[in-house]
Scaffold this motif. Structure first.
Motif, PDB file in Angstrom:
ATOM      1  N   UNK A  68       6.896 -10.500   3.949  1.00  0.00           N
ATOM      2  CA  UNK A  68       6.077  -9.375   3.690  1.00  0.00           C
ATOM      3  C   UNK A  68       6.042  -8.366   4.829  1.00  0.00           C
ATOM      4  N   UNK A  69       6.035  -6.975   4.316  1.00  0.00           N
ATOM      5  CA  UNK A  69       5.887  -5.772   5.187  1.00  0.00           C
ATOM      6  C   UNK A  69       4.612  -5.771   5.835  1.00  0.00           C
ATOM      7  N   UNK A  70       4.656  -5.296   7.008  1.00  0.00           N
ATOM      8  CA  UNK A  70       3.472  -5.313   7.693  1.00  0.00           C
ATOM      9  C   UNK A  70       2.466  -4.191   6.872  1.00  0.00           C
ATOM     10  N   UNK A  71       2.692  -3.382   6.358  1.00  0.00           N
ATOM     11  CA  UNK A  71       2.057  -2.314   5.511  1.00  0.00           C
ATOM     12  C   UNK A  71       1.315  -3.042   4.312  1.00  0.00           C
ATOM     13  N   UNK A  72       2.004  -4.234   3.764  1.00  0.00           N
ATOM     14  CA  UNK A  72       1.291  -5.020   2.714  1.00  0.00           C
ATOM     15  C   UNK A  72       0.028  -5.513   2.930  1.00  0.00           C
ATOM     16  N   UNK A  73       0.099  -6.106   4.300  1.00  0.00           N
ATOM     17  CA  UNK A  73      -1.223  -6.466   4.785  1.00  0.00           C
ATOM     18  C   UNK A  73      -2.188  -5.399   4.905  1.00  0.00           C
ATOM     19  N   UNK A  74      -2.061  -4.259   5.708  1.00  0.00           N
ATOM     20  CA  UNK A  74      -2.847  -3.060   5.573  1.00  0.00           C
ATOM     21  C   UNK A  74      -3.446  -2.582   4.256  1.00  0.00           C
ATOM     22  N   UNK A  75      -2.524  -2.629   3.440  1.00  0.00           N
ATOM     23  CA  UNK A  75      -2.872  -1.825   2.159  1.00  0.00           C
ATOM     24  C   UNK A  75      -3.777  -3.150   1.284  1.00  0.00           C
ATOM     25  N   UNK A  76      -3.672  -4.534   1.449  1.00  0.00           N
ATOM     26  CA  UNK A  76      -4.516  -5.567   0.840  1.00  0.00           C
ATOM     27  C   UNK A  76      -5.684  -5.498   1.630  1.00  0.00           C
ATOM     28  N   UNK A  77      -5.835  -5.286   2.924  1.00  0.00           N
ATOM     29  CA  UNK A  77      -7.289  -5.171   3.439  1.00  0.00           C
ATOM     30  C   UNK A  77      -8.096  -4.087   3.153  1.00  0.00           C
ATOM     31  N   UNK A  78      -7.412  -2.870   3.143  1.00  0.00           N
ATOM     32  CA  UNK A  78      -7.911  -1.615   2.427  1.00  0.00           C
ATOM     33  C   UNK A  78      -8.525  -1.987   1.098  1.00  0.00           C
ATOM     34  N   UNK A  79      -7.776  -2.602   0.233  1.00  0.00           N
ATOM     35  CA  UNK A  79      -8.277  -2.768  -1.297  1.00  0.00           C
ATOM     36  C   UNK A  79      -9.233  -3.894  -1.292  1.00  0.00           C
ATOM     37  N   UNK A  80      -9.356  -4.823  -0.416  1.00  0.00           N
ATOM     38  CA  UNK A  80     -10.280  -6.037  -0.666  1.00  0.00           C
ATOM     39  C   UNK A  80     -11.506  -5.732   0.524  1.00  0.00           C
ATOM     40  N   UNK A  81     -11.103  -5.956   1.785  1.00  0.00           N
ATOM     41  CA  UNK A  81     -12.015  -5.896   2.789  1.00  0.00           C
ATOM     42  C   UNK A  81     -12.741  -4.584   3.004  1.00  0.00           C
ATOM     43  N   UNK A  82     -12.047  -3.538   3.033  1.00  0.00           N
ATOM     44  CA  UNK A  82     -12.481  -2.110   3.179  1.00  0.00           C
ATOM     45  C   UNK A  82     -13.343  -1.817   2.044  1.00  0.00           C
ATOM     46  N   UNK A  83     -12.977  -1.974   0.735  1.00  0.00           N
ATOM     47  CA  UNK A  83     -13.728  -1.586  -0.211  1.00  0.00           C
ATOM     48  C   UNK A  83     -15.107  -2.462  -0.357  1.00  0.00           C
TER      49      UNK A  83
END
Length: 263
Positions: free
Chosen positions: A105-120
């Protein structure tokens, strides 16, 4: 048992397909007025038109993209501005990130997933909890995954993100229970959705077998010997959203036909 949601309004995320749509249908039959959230307006219109709609119900929708948390935050703020009614139920439900080994996994994949789930999820809670406190009634229900209890091979980014959401929800439950607001998470197992079809096809391609053969393998690994239905998740969520579940708070409830081996 009181499971009526008459006089209550629910935000249902990801409500145009799969589990989200099934949840919308169940909550509507319980008498709730719904605000549907998803990114495809035509699908939102179609779901809205199909819902149970009694004399005390009024359904609407918001076109939002969960890959844009700031945009979601602004649209919800605009929606709530000037409204006199509170939102009593929030269903956090968003499609998972793509699969693959965590080592790749690329590090950005974790950031994107956190934004889509945790941040929202967090933006929605911050927007809606003040009204829940006024009403002394709130139900925050997160649709996560059994990977919270037992990581699923080949879903590295998803496993990581779902675990973070579960910890966030448990912490939130301890802070909000005193206000008549419960926070719980439902952990679906193998449920007949597009997301599961994607996982099955990926595994089938890797193993060199057909989709149907791999699907049968998935089903046979479940003690119930079958894949679950979105409706079966929705019925559990309908209970958790109701007055009958007033003392259920801070749980991770797997609904998986007995597959998860962890306690």
């Amino acid at each position: 048992m009181n499971i009526s949601l008459l006089g209550k309004r629910a935000f249902v995320c990801g409500s145009t397909q799969g589990i989200g749509r099934a949840v919308a249908e169940v909550l509507a039959t319980q008498g709730a007025s719904l605000t549907l959230l998803a990114r495809n307006e035509e699908s939102l219109k179609e779901v809205k038109a199909s819902l149970t709609n009694g004399p005390d119900q009024e359904h609407d929708y918001l076109v939002v993209d969960f890959s844009d948390p700031e945009g979601l935050k602004q649209k919800v703020a605009d929606y709530l501005e000037g409204k006199s009614e509170e939102i009593h139920v929030l269903i956090n439900n968003t499609g998972g990130p793509k699969g693959g080994p965590i080592i790749d996994a690329e590090v950005d994949e974790f950031f994107d997933a956190y934004r889509m789930h945790l941040a929202c999820n967090h933006y929605l809670v911050q927007a809606l909890v003040p009204g829940m406190k006024v009403a002394n009634y709130g139900r925050i229900i997160n649709v996560i995954s059994t990977s919270v209890k037992q990581p699923i091979a080949g879903l590295g980014v998803s496993n990581t993100t779902r675990g973070a959401v579960s910890s966030w929800a448990k912490t939130l439950a301890g802070e909000l229970a005193q206000f008549g607001i419960t926070v719980n998470s439902v952990l679906p197992g193998f449920i007949n959705t597009g997301r599961l079809d994607y996982v099955i096809q990926t595994r089938a391609d890797k193993a060199g077998v057909s989709f149907d053969e791999m699907k049968e393998s998935f089903a046979s690994s479940v003690p119930a010997r079958r894949i679950g239905k979105p409706q079966e998740i929705a019925e559990v969520i309908g209970f958790l959203a109701s007055p009958a579940a007033s003392y259920v708070c801070g749980v991770n409830l797997q609904v998986d036909g007995g597959r998860t081996q962890a306690l």
